[in-house]
Design a protein around this motif. Structure first.
Motif, PDB file in Angstrom:
ATOM      1  N   ARG A   1       1.146   1.765   7.150  1.00 33.78           N
ATOM      2  CA  ARG A   1       0.464   1.727   5.847  1.00 33.78           C
ATOM      3  C   ARG A   1      -0.733   0.764   5.881  1.00 33.78           C
ATOM      4  NH1 ARG A   1       4.997   3.016   1.244  1.00 33.78           N
ATOM      5  NH2 ARG A   1       4.947   5.233   1.698  1.00 33.78           N
TER       6      ARG A   1
ATOM      7  N   GLY B   1       5.019  -3.946  -9.893  1.00 34.31           N
ATOM      8  CA  GLY B   1       6.290  -3.474  -9.347  1.00 34.31           C
ATOM      9  C   GLY B   1       7.352  -3.514 -10.438  1.00 34.31           C
TER      10      GLY B   1
ATOM     11  N   ALA C   1       2.673  -4.876  -5.871  1.00 34.68           N
ATOM     12  CA  ALA C   1       3.166  -3.503  -6.094  1.00 34.68           C
ATOM     13  C   ALA C   1       4.024  -3.104  -4.900  1.00 34.68           C
ATOM     14  CB  ALA C   1       1.981  -2.548  -6.251  1.00 34.68           C
TER      15      ALA C   1
ATOM     16  N   TYR D   1       0.850  -1.196   0.000  1.00 38.16           N
ATOM     17  CA  TYR D   1       0.000   0.000   0.000  1.00 38.16           C
ATOM     18  C   TYR D   1       0.887   1.248   0.000  1.00 38.16           C
ATOM     19  CZ  TYR D   1      -4.454   2.435   0.735  1.00 38.16           C
ATOM     20  OH  TYR D   1      -5.586   3.213   0.578  1.00 38.16           O
TER      21      TYR D   1
ATOM     22  N   VAL E   1       3.334  -5.061   4.931  1.00 31.73           N
ATOM     23  CA  VAL E   1       4.242  -5.456   6.015  1.00 31.73           C
ATOM     24  C   VAL E   1       4.471  -4.280   6.969  1.00 31.73           C
ATOM     25  CG1 VAL E   1       5.491  -7.279   4.757  1.00 31.73           C
ATOM     26  CG2 VAL E   1       6.250  -4.890   4.548  1.00 31.73           C
TER      27      VAL E   1
ATOM     28  N   HIS F   1       1.728   4.365 -18.405  1.00 33.30           N
ATOM     29  CA  HIS F   1       0.915   5.490 -17.918  1.00 33.30           C
ATOM     30  C   HIS F   1       0.444   6.364 -19.069  1.00 33.30           C
ATOM     31  CE1 HIS F   1       2.523   4.167 -14.286  1.00 33.30           C
ATOM     32  NE2 HIS F   1       3.383   5.127 -13.995  1.00 33.30           N
TER      33      HIS F   1
ATOM     34  N   ASN G   1       9.407  -5.487  -3.801  1.00 30.08           N
ATOM     35  CA  ASN G   1      10.087  -6.532  -3.030  1.00 30.08           C
ATOM     36  C   ASN G   1       9.995  -7.873  -3.768  1.00 30.08           C
ATOM     37  OD1 ASN G   1      11.467  -7.697  -0.937  1.00 30.08           O
ATOM     38  ND2 ASN G   1      10.042  -7.027   0.649  1.00 30.08           N
TER      39      ASN G   1
END
Ligand code: NAD
Ligand code: ADE
Length: 416
Positions: free
Chosen positions: A242, A294, A269, A215, A238, A347, A272
């Motif tokens: 957030r 991501g 996203a 998030y 995690v 985008h 990680n």
């Protein structure tokens, strides 16, 4: 050295029309292009760019060339290149080494071509160019005036280099400009991720349980836009702050272990690795769809999926079906790479307008301050951020208020 390598030069006409379309939707970059076109502030400079080769990147490249620069361009992902744009840029004299569907080896070969040009200034998206320079071309890196970085993952890698005392030139973290991450990461990825998933699958999102992992700025945008499509959005995190923010924004929050059992669509996203692993995949429902937004293809463990699957087939463009031992089918989009750039066009131009205005202005800043900056990761100057925001508002025909002298005084004093 070959001056370019692209898939098919006959696509150049189509590419030029797409560039024209993007230019119409990128008023801030176009304003900057016109502002410095006569001065040619980058005349005599070689620029090395590793960016997704899209129509928006094409508009940035044309702008830097209008300012006098010689541009070398490689893609920042093997699957994100728009071949028509690469062709159009090649016919205009850009040294572009990019085609959709490159192998990993070809991808690093293309970055190598950019490095060999011994650029004065470099622009990267994700950190592969910066890493190549620091790992394999230190002598060239030492002569670089400065660089910029477009995305969160690249900035994280550069800060690690800086912490180790190994960064060889100043870098501006364009990602960390307000006029970048608040809009590009959030609304840009939010919309284009929905677009990518829909173009790949054409599923109905209304009523589906969509699990968003992370998030941060990207995750927030995806969660928001998925809710707008009528999806029932679940967030995994995690970071407790957030996670709490997601709860109070009205999303369900739970562990991936719990979400795995009920999700219909999963989107990572996080920046990680191994966020979705075999232990999660084994709990998923038949037909679950897995996508990543991501930067790198490490968030969904494709290696785990390959290992636990007994059968694999391409069911649609950008959709790979994996059948597990128990007969359950999982669908991986875009090979686990950025779904918004592989299955859609990235985008929208309006958002890249601000990101790339920041890139262009940061390059001028690095050039104007050559020799004065340390080998550190710098933020975009506040004045630049405000200049981009003002120009964007003006282009949108939106006026805002200004502080009266009394208001300025009031806000600056402790005595009311
Ligand atoms: P961010 O740092 O703002 O957010 C990442 C979030 O993921 C953090 O809140 C973090 O706590 C969380 N996270 C980390 N590990 C996790 C895990 N195992 N499970 C759940 N959550 C976890 O970063 P961001 O700006 O949102 O960027 C995220 C990624 O998207 C980066 O790789 C970035 O480079 C990339 N990005 C992609 C695009 C695109 O076009 N697809 C655009 C912008 C950024
Ligand atoms: N990153 C995300 N979307 C993009 C786009 N349209 N062009 C270049 N880089 C991008």
């Amino acid at each position: 050295m070959e001056s370019f390598k692209v898939r098919d030069l006959s696509l150049a006409g189509e590419g030029k029309k797409n560039l024209e379309w993007a230019e119409m939707h990128m008023p801030v970059v176009m304003l900057l292009r016109r502002r410095y076109a006569d001065q040619k502030p980058l005349k005599g400079y070689r620029l090395g760019l590793v960016l997704h080769v899209t129509k928006e990147t094409g508009v940035l490249v044309r702008t830097l060339r209008a300012w006098g620069a010689e541009v070398y361009l490689a893609p920042s992902n093997p699957l994100s290149t728009q071949d028509d744009i690469a062709a159009a840029l090649a016919t205009e004299g850009v040294h572009v080494y990019a085609w959709r569907g490159m192998t990993e080896e070809e991808y690093f070969w293309a970055i190598g071509r950019v490095v060999e040009a011994e650029p004065h200034l470099v622009v990267d998206d994700g950190g592969d160019l910066h890493a190549y320079l620091h790992d394999k071309a230190v002598d060239i890196a030492k002569k670089i005036i400065g660089g910029t970085e477009e995305t969160t993952t690249g900035v994280i890698r550069l800060r690690a280099l800086e912490r180790e005392g190994r960064l060889l030139y100043p870098v501006i973290a364009v990602n960390d400009a307000y006029t970048k991450y608040l809009f590009d990461n959030r609304y840009g990825t939010g919309q284009s991720t929905v677009d990518g998933i829909l173009r790949a699958t054409n599923i109905l999102l209304a009523g589906k349980r969509v699990v968003v992992a992370g998030y941060g700025w990207v995750g927030r945008g995806i969660a928001l836009r998925m809710r707008g499509m009528g999806a029932r959005v679940i967030v995994t995190e995690v970071d407790p702050i957030r996670a709490l923010e997601a709860v109070m924004d009205g999303f369900e929050v739970m562990s991936m272990d719990e979400a795995a059992k009920i999700g219909d669509v999963f989107i990572t996203a996080t920046g990680n690795r191994d966020v979705i692993r075999a232990e999660h995949m084994e709990k998923m429902k038949d037909g679950a769809i897995l996508a990543n937004s991501g930067h790198f293809n490490v968030e969904i463990s494709v290696a785990d999926l390959e290992r636990i699957a007994v059968r694999k087939r391409q069911i649609r463009r950008y959709v790979t079906e994996y059948t597990l031992k128990d007969g359950k089918r999982l669908y991986l989009l875009a090979e686990g790479r950025l779904v918004n750039l592989v299955a859609a066009e990235g985008h929208p131009s309006e958002v890249m307008d601000m990101s790339f205005a920041n890139q262009a202005l940061s390059l001028l800043y690095l050039k104007d301050n050559a020799g004065k900056l340390q080998p550190k990761v710098y933020r975009v100057p506040r004045e630049q951020d405000e200049e981009v925001a003002r120009a964007k508002l003006e282009a949108m025909g939106i006026n805002i208020d200004t502080l009266t002298p009394e208001q300025k005084k009031y806000l600056g004093s402790w005595k009311l």
